[in-house]
Structure formats: C-alpha cells, structure tokens
Design a protein around this motif. Structure first.
Motif, PDB file in Angstrom:
ATOM      1  N   ALA A  58      11.550  20.899  56.718  1.00  0.00           N
ATOM      2  CA  ALA A  58      10.930  21.343  55.463  1.00  0.00           C
ATOM      3  C   ALA A  58      11.621  20.701  54.279  1.00  0.00           C
ATOM      4  CB  ALA A  58      10.997  22.869  55.364  1.00  0.00           C
ATOM      5  N   ALA A  59      12.940  20.521  54.375  1.00  0.00           N
ATOM      6  CA  ALA A  59      13.676  19.913  53.275  1.00  0.00           C
ATOM      7  C   ALA A  59      13.431  18.422  53.208  1.00  0.00           C
ATOM      8  CB  ALA A  59      15.176  20.188  53.437  1.00  0.00           C
ATOM      9  N   ASN A  60      13.300  17.768  54.374  1.00  0.00           N
ATOM     10  CA  ASN A  60      13.228  16.315  54.413  1.00  0.00           C
ATOM     11  C   ASN A  60      11.812  15.768  54.374  1.00  0.00           C
ATOM     12  OD1 ASN A  60      15.946  16.143  54.557  1.00  0.00           O
ATOM     13  ND2 ASN A  60      16.067  15.372  56.650  1.00  0.00           N
ATOM     14  N   SER A  61      10.843  16.505  54.846  1.00  0.00           N
ATOM     15  CA  SER A  61       9.467  16.041  54.960  1.00  0.00           C
ATOM     16  C   SER A  61       9.333  14.856  55.905  1.00  0.00           C
ATOM     17  CB  SER A  61       8.908  15.672  53.574  1.00  0.00           C
ATOM     18  OG  SER A  61       8.929  16.779  52.717  1.00  0.00           O
ATOM     19  N   LEU A  62      10.335  14.587  56.705  1.00  0.00           N
ATOM     20  CA  LEU A  62      10.279  13.557  57.736  1.00  0.00           C
ATOM     21  C   LEU A  62      10.579  14.212  59.079  1.00  0.00           C
ATOM     22  CD1 LEU A  62      12.158  10.552  56.059  1.00  0.00           C
ATOM     23  CD2 LEU A  62       9.703  10.800  56.387  1.00  0.00           C
ATOM     24  N   PRO A  63      10.001  13.704  60.158  1.00  0.00           N
ATOM     25  CA  PRO A  63      10.244  14.330  61.465  1.00  0.00           C
ATOM     26  C   PRO A  63      11.708  14.262  61.875  1.00  0.00           C
ATOM     27  CG  PRO A  63       8.383  12.815  61.561  1.00  0.00           C
ATOM     28  CD  PRO A  63       9.061  12.588  60.244  1.00  0.00           C
ATOM     29  N   ILE A  64      12.158  15.260  62.616  1.00  0.00           N
ATOM     30  CA  ILE A  64      13.459  15.248  63.278  1.00  0.00           C
ATOM     31  C   ILE A  64      13.176  15.201  64.771  1.00  0.00           C
ATOM     32  CG2 ILE A  64      15.569  16.539  63.732  1.00  0.00           C
ATOM     33  CD1 ILE A  64      15.306  17.656  60.873  1.00  0.00           C
ATOM     34  N   LEU A  65      13.764  14.252  65.448  1.00  0.00           N
ATOM     35  CA  LEU A  65      13.333  13.937  66.803  1.00  0.00           C
ATOM     36  C   LEU A  65      13.913  14.850  67.872  1.00  0.00           C
ATOM     37  CD1 LEU A  65      13.311  10.048  66.545  1.00  0.00           C
ATOM     38  CD2 LEU A  65      11.394  11.629  66.419  1.00  0.00           C
TER      39      LEU A  65
ATOM     40  N   TRP B 273      22.111  12.066  62.749  1.00  0.00           N
ATOM     41  CA  TRP B 273      21.036  11.915  61.759  1.00  0.00           C
ATOM     42  C   TRP B 273      19.672  11.920  62.451  1.00  0.00           C
ATOM     43  CZ3 TRP B 273      20.491   7.052  58.102  1.00  0.00           C
ATOM     44  CH2 TRP B 273      19.672   7.381  57.017  1.00  0.00           C
ATOM     45  N   VAL B 274      19.554  11.164  63.541  1.00  0.00           N
ATOM     46  CA  VAL B 274      18.289  11.070  64.261  1.00  0.00           C
ATOM     47  C   VAL B 274      17.916  12.401  64.900  1.00  0.00           C
ATOM     48  CG1 VAL B 274      17.185  10.054  66.301  1.00  0.00           C
ATOM     49  CG2 VAL B 274      18.439   8.592  64.702  1.00  0.00           C
ATOM     50  N   GLU B 275      18.875  13.030  65.546  1.00  0.00           N
ATOM     51  CA  GLU B 275      18.555  14.163  66.419  1.00  0.00           C
ATOM     52  C   GLU B 275      18.713  15.520  65.758  1.00  0.00           C
ATOM     53  OE1 GLU B 275      20.400  13.688  70.270  1.00  0.00           O
ATOM     54  OE2 GLU B 275      20.061  11.519  70.254  1.00  0.00           O
ATOM     55  N   ASP B 276      19.556  15.616  64.720  1.00  0.00           N
ATOM     56  CA  ASP B 276      19.754  16.889  64.026  1.00  0.00           C
ATOM     57  C   ASP B 276      19.238  16.884  62.595  1.00  0.00           C
ATOM     58  OD1 ASP B 276      21.059  17.925  66.218  1.00  0.00           O
ATOM     59  OD2 ASP B 276      23.043  17.360  65.510  1.00  0.00           O
TER      60      ASP B 276
ATOM     61  N   THR C  45       8.661   1.611  67.368  1.00  0.00           N
ATOM     62  CA  THR C  45       8.158   2.697  68.212  1.00  0.00           C
ATOM     63  C   THR C  45       8.960   2.848  69.495  1.00  0.00           C
ATOM     64  OG1 THR C  45       6.570   1.244  69.346  1.00  0.00           O
ATOM     65  CG2 THR C  45       5.810   2.363  67.347  1.00  0.00           C
ATOM     66  N   GLN C  46       9.812   1.868  69.802  1.00  0.00           N
ATOM     67  CA  GLN C  46      10.555   1.878  71.051  1.00  0.00           C
ATOM     68  C   GLN C  46      11.965   2.446  70.913  1.00  0.00           C
ATOM     69  OE1 GLN C  46       9.088   0.865  74.063  1.00  0.00           O
ATOM     70  NE2 GLN C  46       7.305   0.936  72.686  1.00  0.00           N
ATOM     71  N   TYR C  47      12.471   2.512  69.685  1.00  0.00           N
ATOM     72  CA  TYR C  47      13.840   2.964  69.448  1.00  0.00           C
ATOM     73  C   TYR C  47      13.860   3.992  68.330  1.00  0.00           C
ATOM     74  CZ  TYR C  47      15.347  -0.774  72.512  1.00  0.00           C
ATOM     75  OH  TYR C  47      15.532  -1.573  73.619  1.00  0.00           O
ATOM     76  N   ASP C  48      14.813   4.905  68.425  1.00  0.00           N
ATOM     77  CA  ASP C  48      14.911   6.007  67.475  1.00  0.00           C
ATOM     78  C   ASP C  48      15.989   5.806  66.416  1.00  0.00           C
ATOM     79  OD1 ASP C  48      12.983   7.541  69.024  1.00  0.00           O
ATOM     80  OD2 ASP C  48      14.597   7.778  70.485  1.00  0.00           O
TER      81      ASP C  48
ATOM     82  N   ARG D  77      16.198   9.644  73.955  1.00  0.00           N
ATOM     83  CA  ARG D  77      16.450   8.957  72.697  1.00  0.00           C
ATOM     84  C   ARG D  77      16.991   7.559  72.994  1.00  0.00           C
ATOM     85  NH1 ARG D  77      13.303  11.533  71.382  1.00  0.00           N
ATOM     86  NH2 ARG D  77      13.337  13.634  70.525  1.00  0.00           N
ATOM     87  N   SER D  78      16.515   6.583  72.223  1.00  0.00           N
ATOM     88  CA  SER D  78      16.918   5.194  72.427  1.00  0.00           C
ATOM     89  C   SER D  78      17.488   4.630  71.132  1.00  0.00           C
ATOM     90  CB  SER D  78      15.722   4.355  72.881  1.00  0.00           C
ATOM     91  OG  SER D  78      15.229   4.817  74.125  1.00  0.00           O
ATOM     92  N   TYR D  79      18.603   3.903  71.269  1.00  0.00           N
ATOM     93  CA  TYR D  79      19.323   3.351  70.122  1.00  0.00           C
ATOM     94  C   TYR D  79      19.549   1.859  70.323  1.00  0.00           C
ATOM     95  CZ  TYR D  79      20.068   8.209  68.891  1.00  0.00           C
ATOM     96  OH  TYR D  79      19.867   9.526  68.559  1.00  0.00           O
ATOM     97  N   PHE D  80      19.651   1.166  69.222  1.00  0.00           N
ATOM     98  CA  PHE D  80      19.792  -0.293  69.235  1.00  0.00           C
ATOM     99  C   PHE D  80      20.900  -0.651  68.251  1.00  0.00           C
ATOM    100  CE2 PHE D  80      18.856  -4.708  68.953  1.00  0.00           C
ATOM    101  CZ  PHE D  80      17.887  -5.051  69.890  1.00  0.00           C
ATOM    102  N   GLY D  81      21.873  -1.459  68.673  1.00  0.00           N
ATOM    103  CA  GLY D  81      22.964  -1.769  67.762  1.00  0.00           C
ATOM    104  C   GLY D  81      23.608  -3.107  68.028  1.00  0.00           C
ATOM    105  N   GLY D  82      24.178  -3.699  66.985  1.00  0.00           N
ATOM    106  CA  GLY D  82      24.909  -4.941  67.130  1.00  0.00           C
ATOM    107  C   GLY D  82      25.389  -5.451  65.786  1.00  0.00           C
TER     108      GLY D  82
END
Length: 585
Positions: free
Chosen positions: A33-40, A525-528, A236-239, A214-219
């Motif tokens: 409600a505060a963010n107006s963006l989905p939390i996964l 951030w992604v999950e909570d 769409t493939q990574y969170d 949940r999928s993450y990408f980093g480097g």
C-alpha cells in the motif's frame, strides 16, 4: 505514468529492517500500500533430491551434462586469490548448442558451445543466482555466486544457499578471434543468458522438485554489463539484479581506452623493444598520486571530515582544477608535479574520447582520490594496450579486424585507429556476412532507461560503482541513473538504486571501504519490500592500497545516490555510525 506515493511510513520501515524473511500478509499488504509496487514474497527452501543421476536422466534441448557429483562442504576457489565458503552441494558441468563456427580472419573454424557449471546446495534456500563473469568471458569460472572480489568469503550466493550458474558466454577462450563468428558475438552479448536461463531453471526443478521461487542476476565489470542487459532483455526471468561497475557501454569504453593510449604515447618516445614500459612513462603512478593528493587537498573536507575520502564527488569536480591545483613542473619532472603537456593530455583523457569535431565518443571521468594506485595504473596502460586493442578490432568493429598478439601489433592498431572513421564501426553492420547487429546492439541494453517491465512486476535493480574506476566511468552510470529517474517522474528509486563507493577502483581496490554484502540488501528489497537506505562497508585489512593512517577496521555507509556519507561532527572518522546519508546541499 501515474504518480505514486512511495515513501515508507516510519512505523513500518524499522519493523521490516528487523525482520529478515518476514512475509506475512499484513506486512506485505502494508508495504505494498505504501509502495504501490508489487512485493514478490520470500523464497521457500528445498532439499536436493538428485545429483549424480542428473548426468544421464536430465534432458533439455541442445544440452549435454558432462559430469554431476556431490561435494562436501568446504572452500571453493574462484581464482588463485579468492576462495569462498561453500555448503555441501552438487557440482554439475555441461554445455549447450555445440556447433562449428568461424575462428579467425582466414576462415579458420573452431568448435563453439555455451559451457556452464552449476552448483546446487543440498540445503537450498529456494533461490537461483546467475553469476555473470567479467572480461571477455571465454572460460567457465567456478559458480560460487561471486559479485565483487573484495566482498568476503561469506558474501557469495552459494554460501548463502543459492543455486548458482556460471558460463563462458558461448566461446572457448578469451581470444578475440571469436568475434569473427556472428553467432559467438551474439552469445557473448546477450544470447547465452537467453539459452542458459530456462535450462538452468529446468535443471533446478529436476534436482529439487520445483523451480526457484526467486531468481537473481549479478556481476561486475563485463558482468555488470551482462546484468544491465538482463535487466532490460530478461526482466521477466529474474527478480533482482546486482550491478557492479557496469561496462554497459563497453564498446565505447574500449575505444576510449585506446584513445588514452594515443594520448599517452604522444608524450613519450616509444621504445619498440619495451613498448608498454615506455608508454607507462607518460604519466607515472607516482605522478597520478600527485593528482590524487591535490584532489584530496581541495575536496576531502567537503563531506565534513578530512579522512582521505571524497564523498562529495560532484561538488569536487566543481572545486578541483587540474591546472590550478596540481603544481606545474618548472624544470625536470621529479614526481611532485606535472608538465603542462602532461596536464593537457590528462585533461583530454578525463574529458572522455572525442573525435576531431569534438563530438563525444564516451563520457567523462571524475577526478578522485583513487587515481594513484596500482589498479588504476594497470587499467590505464596494460589493459588498454593489450586487451582493448584486440577486443575493439576483433569483437566490436564491423567488419572484424585481426590485430595480432604482440605489443607491437597492438600499438600499431591503436595508433592507426581513427576516432573519426574507425570509431563509428562499433555502430556498423554487415548483413551479407552475417553481422546483422552492431556491437552497440548486441553488447548494450536496448534502452537502459526503459525498465518498465522490471518495475511493474516488482523486480529491483541495485547498482554499485567505484568513483575511481579508470575504465568504466562512474559518470556514465550516474548519467544512466539520472536518465532512469527522468523516465520515471523522479521515482525510479522505488525499484532502482545506485550506490557509489568513494575511492574504489575497478570492482574493488583503491583507498576505499570496498568490502560489503549487497546481495542480502537486494533480496530483502525484492522479497520483503525493505528498500536499502544504506549499505555498511568496511576496508579490507589486506588491501595494499589503504593509506597508512587509516584504521584497518574503518567502516562507512554507502549511500543511495544522490545522497552521500556526511560526517556528523563528533566521534571517530573510522566508524560508520558517525556518518549519515544526506542529500548534498
């Protein structure tokens, strides 16, 4: 775009910070409600059901599993300098899409395939991490889930329980001759990720009985480029996307490195028997140190503390003047001054490569406190001469050009390279010979400020860049982030944040607090829905670039841009608790 009220209520934010893994419905409903963006939502763990039998039982189009074995818990090396703690896990190696392709200017052929390694923990946290590697790829690094080399043995994704993949990006060696094969170029740029991602998730499902939650990408470096490309092509493939010192304009930056060699070599008589060492005499490491000291003299205290760090980077560029603040040699060079010719060359380099019409090829670099280091010096000369020449010729220009393997070959190519007529070849195509995409098309994000897909589905991108990076300018990343903000009515910080590391060179090193764990921040951030307000960083006690008067336990907050760490006015400057992230005045 509809304006969103995205500020966390003060009553909610501390609760979330204290509750790693909290994802009850009330908690999520409040933050959404505060963010107006989905939390996964949080990933759920699993247990490895299968390992050795995957070598014969796993089936996926174009994929061959060459080995699968269970390994006991213990250290796993990434390279000769780095080792990471790993839990008991299944090690899987294999390749995809084997084929014959072109491997040289005379039609030589070689076997191409997308080689990969996966490590699947026995006790799995339900998450997948794509470890994007650096440089020209070309070899399969151990899939430990590394981000930056300096982050510590417990910061790797594998250590935390992620399933991890690493790849060679579709070619067998770092030699730029793969650039003569159009498909190998595409695989290196973006297609290896497109091929590996669904295969890896399918393999995870075979091993655990479910795909990752949940999928993450980093480097970092080219791995940071891979991550930026994935954030736009494969949102769409990574969170979550963890971006380090990204070369997301790598073809431009490589041309810029060659421009630097052109400039430096104008200051010296190049010895054909000692090409690199003679060019390195143009501006020595000691003389770069003179510039760093002058930057500190002007800018160190702008953040409230004279502590050997420049947190107020942008204000510093206004306050520092190379010609005024660095002594000009009146006689011979003695390591305490620069000649006027050296100042002119350094000014040209720091302004970024330009053509004869003064049109920018790459962006500018900021003057900073980390310029007088081994890492900075090595990228300015060794890497620019030996790596960038071959890469620009073989991989980034169309048609490709064979440069050769010696310093003589590299220098000849660089000195003959025209910023007017050759630099535009990074935008060229040659459809008749299969080069349907230019280097800019296959190497860079299609539109790095268009991250609407990532944003709208609740994914997040966390970028980190050292302010003394000598090869991929932090200014380029700042420009990207400012453009992203503009494209999102100045609310991009609700899904993307940029953290600058003062004094840090390329993916680590320099006089910097370059040890930190950003992955936990991204996952939270992604999950909570807990946005990272700062990342606590510390020095590495074994960092040879640390100034002698710094504590070996110095800590600092890394702050979301445009905020910067500002001294509170009391307490030790070695302690992060005495600094606050604030917007510049």
């Amino acid at each position: 775009m509809k304006k969103r009220n995205l500020v966390l209520p003060l009553a909610i934010a501390p609760l979330c910070l204290a509750m790693w893994g909290c994802n009850g419905h009330n908690h999520h409903d409040q933050i959404e409600a505060a963010n107006s963006l989905p939390i996964l939502g949080e990933a759920t763990p699993g247990t490895l059901n299968s390992c050795e039998d995957l070598a014969t039982q796993f089936s996926y189009s174009g994929t061959v599993i060459t080995n699968a074995e269970t390994l006991a818990a213990g250290p796993v090396s990434y390279n000769s300098d780095e080792s990471y703690n790993a839990p008991a896990h299944c090690l899987i190696t294999g390749y995809m899409n084997q084929r014959m392709g072109i491997a040289g200017p005379n039609g030589e052929t070689a076997t191409y395939q997308i080689g990969f390694e996966m490590r699947l923990p026995v006790d799995w946290n339900g998450r997948f991490y794509y470890q994007a590697n650096g440089g020209l790829d070309g070899s399969v690094a151990n899939a430990v889930g590394r981000f930056m080399f300096s982050n510590g043995s417990d910061s790797a994704a594998l250590t935390k329980g992620f399933a991890v993949i690493s790849s060679d990006a579709g070619h067998p060696t770092p030699a730029p001759t793969f650039g003569f094969d159009p498909q190998a170029r595409r695989d290196y740029g973006y297609n290896a990720v497109a091929e590996l991602t669904p295969m890896a998730k399918s393999l995870i499902e075979a091993a655990y009985g479910k795909q990752p939650d949940r999928s993450y990408f980093g480097g970092c470096s080219n791995g940071g480029r891979h991550t930026m490309v994935a954030a736009t092509r494969y949102a769409t493939q990574y969170d979550g996307f963890l971006v380090g010192n990204p070369g997301f304009n790598l073809p431009k930056a490589a041309v810029d490195q060659m421009y630097g060699i052109q400039q430096y070599s104008s200051l010296v008589t190049v010895d054909p028997d000692n090409i690199l060492s003679s060019i390195e005499g143009a501006i020595t490491e000691q003389e770069f140190g003179v510039v760093s000291k002058a930057v500190l003299a002007q800018c160190d205290a702008l953040d409230g503390a004279a502590d050997g760090m420049v947190n107020a980077l942008e204000a510093c560029q206004q306050d520092f003047d190379l010609n005024r603040d660095v002594p000009t040699c009146s006689d011979d060079r003695d390591g305490t001054c620069l000649t006027q010719a050296q100042k002119d060359v350094l000014s040209n380099i720091m302004a970024g490569a330009h053509n004869s019409a003064n049109e920018a090829i790459y962006t500018s670099f900021p003057y900073d406190a980390g310029m007088g280091t081994d890492n900075y010096f090595g990228w300015e000369y060794t890497m620019a001469l030996t790596r960038d020449s071959g890469t620009v010729g073989g991989v980034f220009t169309t048609p490709p050009t064979s440069v050769g393997n010696t310093d003589t070959d590299a220098l000849a190519f660089i000195q003959s390279f025209s910023m007017d007529t050759d630099a535009p070849k990074i935008y060229a195509t040659d459809a008749a010979n299969g080069f349907t995409e230019s280097a800019i098309e296959f190497m860079t994000p299609p539109d790095p400020t268009d991250m609407g897909t990532l944003r709208d589905r609740g994914a997040k991108i966390l970028a980190i860049h050292g302010t003394s990076d000598p090869v991929f300018s932090v200014q380029d990343t700042i420009n990207w982030y400012n453009g992203l903000q503009k494209a999102n009515t100045n609310e991009a910080d609700q899904f993307a944040r940029l953290f600058l590391v003062p004094g840090m060179n390329h993916c680590g090193n320099g006089p910097a607090t370059d040890k930190f764990d950003a992955l936990d921040k991204l996952v939270s951030w992604v999950e909570d829905g807990t946005a990272p307000e700062e990342i606590e960083a510390s020095v590495r006690a074994n960092n040879a670039e640390l100034p002698a008067d710094w504590s070996k336990s110095r800590t600092r907050p890394l702050c979301p841009y445009p905020q910067q760490a500002t001294y509170n006015g009391t307490g030790s400057v070695e302690d992060a608790t005495n600094f606050t992230c604030k917007a510049p005045e």
